[in-house]
Design an enzyme around this catalytic site. Structure first.
Site, short mmCIF file in Angstrom:
data_model
loop_
_atom_site.label_atom_id
_atom_site.label_comp_id
_atom_site.label_asym_id
_atom_site.label_seq_id
_atom_site.Cartn_x
_atom_site.Cartn_y
_atom_site.Cartn_z
N GLY A 57 2.90 3.42 2.96
CA GLY A 57 3.75 3.68 4.34
C GLY A 57 2.84 4.19 5.31
O GLY A 57 1.52 3.90 5.39
N CYS B 32 -1.88 4.16 -1.94
CA CYS B 32 -2.06 4.08 -0.46
C CYS B 32 -1.64 5.45 0.25
O CYS B 32 -2.14 6.47 -0.01
CB CYS B 32 -1.88 3.05 0.09
SG CYS B 32 -2.82 2.45 1.64
N ARG C 143 -8.45 8.70 5.81
CA ARG C 143 -7.35 7.62 5.94
C ARG C 143 -8.00 6.44 6.82
O ARG C 143 -8.98 6.69 7.60
CB ARG C 143 -6.45 8.14 6.76
CG ARG C 143 -5.82 9.29 6.36
CD ARG C 143 -4.74 10.09 7.24
NE ARG C 143 -3.80 9.21 7.84
CZ ARG C 143 -3.20 9.30 8.86
NH1 ARG C 143 -3.61 9.98 9.75
NH2 ARG C 143 -2.20 8.44 9.30
N HIS D 70 -2.41 -1.85 -3.27
CA HIS D 70 -1.21 -1.81 -3.51
C HIS D 70 -0.85 -2.57 -4.61
O HIS D 70 -0.87 -3.71 -4.51
CB HIS D 70 -0.56 -2.53 -2.37
CG HIS D 70 -0.26 -1.63 -1.09
ND1 HIS D 70 0.71 -1.13 -0.68
CD2 HIS D 70 -1.37 -1.25 -0.13
CE1 HIS D 70 0.63 -0.27 0.38
NE2 HIS D 70 -0.59 -0.48 0.77
N GLU E 46 1.80 -2.91 -6.43
CA GLU E 46 2.99 -3.47 -6.37
C GLU E 46 2.94 -4.95 -5.69
O GLU E 46 4.21 -5.74 -5.95
CB GLU E 46 3.81 -2.60 -5.77
CG GLU E 46 3.97 -2.45 -4.42
CD GLU E 46 2.76 -1.95 -3.67
OE1 GLU E 46 1.85 -1.38 -4.30
OE2 GLU E 46 2.88 -1.62 -2.26
#
Ligand code: GLN
Length: 188
Positions: free
Chosen positions: A46, A77, A104, A170, A172
């Site tokens: 996010g 992340c 980042r 990620h 997922e």
């Protein structure tokens, strides 16, 4: 056994879908009380600044720190960024629950997001994994209490300590649940 997925913003629904499909009882968590009723927590991707701002507003900062004393946490992340000890270009203090320093957006902006095969070491076996990097952070330093489980080129992209597992990408989003499985079986 209940797996909590932090649902205050970001990509929590795909984590929930994946863990549901593995047969666990999964709960979306938005308050300290809901957190207390879980046995493991996933902090999704996010926007890390939004997470840290909301942690403060929702009294989740101390709640997550206290939770981590006895329960495992996985961060992906932005979830990794908020768990780090040191983060570049951010106006908030991260949670400091894993001894890593991260930069980042270190692979560029949204349009530079990419997918590539990486090797991940899980339980002493190397596994090929298709990793999705979206405005991904880099782990630029880690402490002696951390193990690196995966690299992308020269960068460390997946690290664990005793109770926290983090990755820059990620897991997922690919339909391959080996990383979630590893976390839930090894850390619980
Ligand atoms: N770049 C985002 C941040 O700094 C993280 C992106 C992501 O979670 N996919 O928070």
């Amino acid at each position: 056994m209940v797996v909590g997925v932090l649902g205050i913003q970001g990509g929590f629904s795909k984590h929930k879908e994946m863990i549901d499909s593995m047969g666990y009882d999964t709960k979306i968590i938005r308050t300290p009380d809901e957190l207390k009723k879980t046995d493991a927590l996933i902090i999704p991707g996010g926007e890390s600044t939004t997470f840290l701002n909301l942690f403060d507003k929702l009294d989740l900062e101390d709640a997550i720190k206290e939770y981590s004393i006895n329960s495992p946490i996985m961060g992906t992340c932005a979830g990794m960024i908020v768990l780090a000890t040191k983060v570049d270009s951010i106006n908030y203090s991260p949670l400091g629950l894993i001894n890593i320093e991260v930069n980042r957006n270190a692979y560029g902006r949204q349009k530079e997001s990419f997918v590539d095969k990486v090797n991940i070491e899980l339980n002493n076996r190397l596994i090929k994994f298709e990793a999705v990097f979206i405005r991904a952070p880099k782990i630029v330093n880690y402490g002696s209490d951390c193990d690196v489980l995966a690299k992308y080129k020269d960068d460390n992209i997946m690290v664990q300590n005793n109770s926290v597992l983090v990755c820059s990408f990620h897991p997922e989003l690919t339909g391959n649940n080996v990383i979630h499985k590893y976390f839930l079986e090894k850390f619980m």
